[in-house]
Motif scaffolding. Structure first.
Motif, short mmCIF file in Angstrom:
data_model
loop_
_atom_site.label_atom_id
_atom_site.label_comp_id
_atom_site.label_asym_id
_atom_site.label_seq_id
_atom_site.Cartn_x
_atom_site.Cartn_y
_atom_site.Cartn_z
N THR A 129 13.42 -7.00 -15.77
CA THR A 129 14.52 -7.75 -15.16
C THR A 129 14.94 -8.96 -16.00
O THR A 129 15.89 -9.65 -15.62
CB THR A 129 14.12 -8.24 -13.75
N LEU B 124 18.11 -5.97 -14.94
CA LEU B 124 18.10 -5.31 -13.64
C LEU B 124 18.08 -6.38 -12.57
O LEU B 124 17.38 -7.38 -12.71
CB LEU B 124 16.84 -4.45 -13.46
N VAL C 198 17.37 -1.22 -6.95
CA VAL C 198 18.03 -1.86 -8.08
C VAL C 198 19.50 -1.94 -7.69
O VAL C 198 20.13 -0.91 -7.46
CB VAL C 198 17.84 -1.06 -9.39
N CYS D 228 22.35 -2.68 -12.70
CA CYS D 228 21.62 -2.15 -13.85
C CYS D 228 22.50 -2.30 -15.09
O CYS D 228 23.49 -1.58 -15.26
CB CYS D 228 21.25 -0.69 -13.61
#
Length: 93
Positions: free
Chosen positions: A10, A15, A31, A34
């Motif tokens: 992340t 993400l 999620v 993305c």
């Protein structure tokens, strides 16, 4: 330990995730953004993104710990609103 490793995935908002449940037996999250999917889409090769990025998630968790299973029914890469990651840990043998 696996949940802790998400900080690397992340990083820099690669993400964006929404944790639904995190216990010793389950780690469930979506999620919601993305940047990997955005990159493949901008390049016009979303299908390749599904193969090169999304498909490896199952092998990754299998290599991490064979007692953890992943169920995922949709991905942003395949034009869903979010990816639904559902990891469960099987205690015992």
């Amino acid at each position: 330990h696996f949940a802790d490793s998400l900080q690397y995935w992340t990083r820099d908002n690669a993400l964006e995730i929404e944790v639904i449940k995190q216990t010793e037996e389950a780690f469930l999250f979506n999620v919601t953004r993305c940047r990997y999917a955005e990159l493949y889409k901008n390049l016009g090769v979303s299908r390749h993104g599904t193969i090169f990025s999304c498909a490896r998630d199952f092998a990754l968790i299998n290599g991490f710990n064979r007692k953890i299973t992943l169920k995922r029914t949709q991905t942003i890469m395949e034009r869903a609103a979010y990816c639904d990651f559902r990891y469960t840990f099987k205690k015992g043998n």
